[in-house]
Design an enzyme around this catalytic site. Sequence first.
Site, PDB file in Angstrom:
ATOM      1  N   GLY A 264       0.834  -1.191   0.000  1.00 53.76           N
ATOM      2  CA  GLY A 264       0.000   0.000   0.000  1.00 53.76           C
ATOM      3  C   GLY A 264       0.871   1.244   0.000  1.00 53.76           C
ATOM      4  O   GLY A 264       2.049   1.201   0.361  1.00 53.76           O
ATOM      5  N   CYS A 265       0.298   2.367  -0.385  1.00 50.25           N
ATOM      6  CA  CYS A 265       1.079   3.611  -0.477  1.00 50.25           C
ATOM      7  C   CYS A 265       1.509   4.105   0.906  1.00 50.25           C
ATOM      8  O   CYS A 265       2.694   4.388   1.134  1.00 50.25           O
ATOM      9  CB  CYS A 265       0.285   4.677  -1.223  1.00 50.25           C
ATOM     10  SG  CYS A 265      -1.396   4.963  -0.616  1.00 50.25           S
TER      11      CYS A 265
END
Length: 311
Positions: free
Chosen positions: A115-116
């Site tokens: 995920g970012c």
Amino acid sequence: MIPKVFIDGEAGTTGLQIAARLKARTDIELLSIDEAKRKDIESRAALMNKSDAVILCLPDDAARLAVSLVSNPNTVIIDASTAHRTSAGWVYGFPEMDKGQRRAIAASTRISNPGCYPTGFIALVRPLVVSGLLPNDWPVTVNAVSGYSGGGRAMIAEFEDRQTEDNYRIYALGQAHKHPPEMKKHAGLSHLPMFLPAVGRFAQGMIIEVPLPLWALPKKPKRAAVHKLLESTYAAEPFVRVVPLAEGDAIKTLDAEGCNDTNRLELYVFGTDDQARLVARLDNLGKGASGAAVQNLNIALGLDEGAGLVA
């Protein structure tokens, strides 16, 4: 033979960004599906099983279904959804996370794209936990802000069509969010971090912050020791830059959009000898999504890791 790559979900935000990074390349063959057959399971399955690598840019349930359609044991799947980021049998696609991570990615046919927010968080926290500077049971807090593109099509439309006048807003107020389990596992923590996300009126880019009261840690490390640890951890990494202390100290403000359109991850150690403000900056659509997927693809297929990417 040139490896064949198929993006399942190419029409979405992440899929479009990945396709843009791959279309001009001559070391792969990018397969596409007829627009009318995008939701046809048999057509998708046929393309996936003839591909050397498939990148899934789908919602979680759709990604799980897509995985079940792949019967070719040699097809590499890179899943950009949340579905498999903590699953057994899946390698976490953060090459810089550990010395053996690239080898694990290269040897696997099941790779979950990070995920970012977790990308920046894990990059900051994991080396401290592994080294023992930060106890794994420490009550870690992470504050973060992302561009609205991180929310997908609905949020993009909300901001760009002026459905909202918000310039900045916090969310996940009940501490229910998909990222903390991923952060906990891959940072090596024994408790979920307290995650305080926000979104701003800018399309892409993000900042992740982890405040650390150094005076309260058992080993009472100084800021320079924390910085040196991060610097040595990522010294040979082409896409991670640990900003020198003097350069960071000369900065008065930090723009969340400063790494946009790159695969670069910048790490800062602001503060004093008693209080460190650890900061990661990256493009949520670059190193936080599509850039990371392309980097993982390159590693998995034995290609130049930096192909199609900007540091």
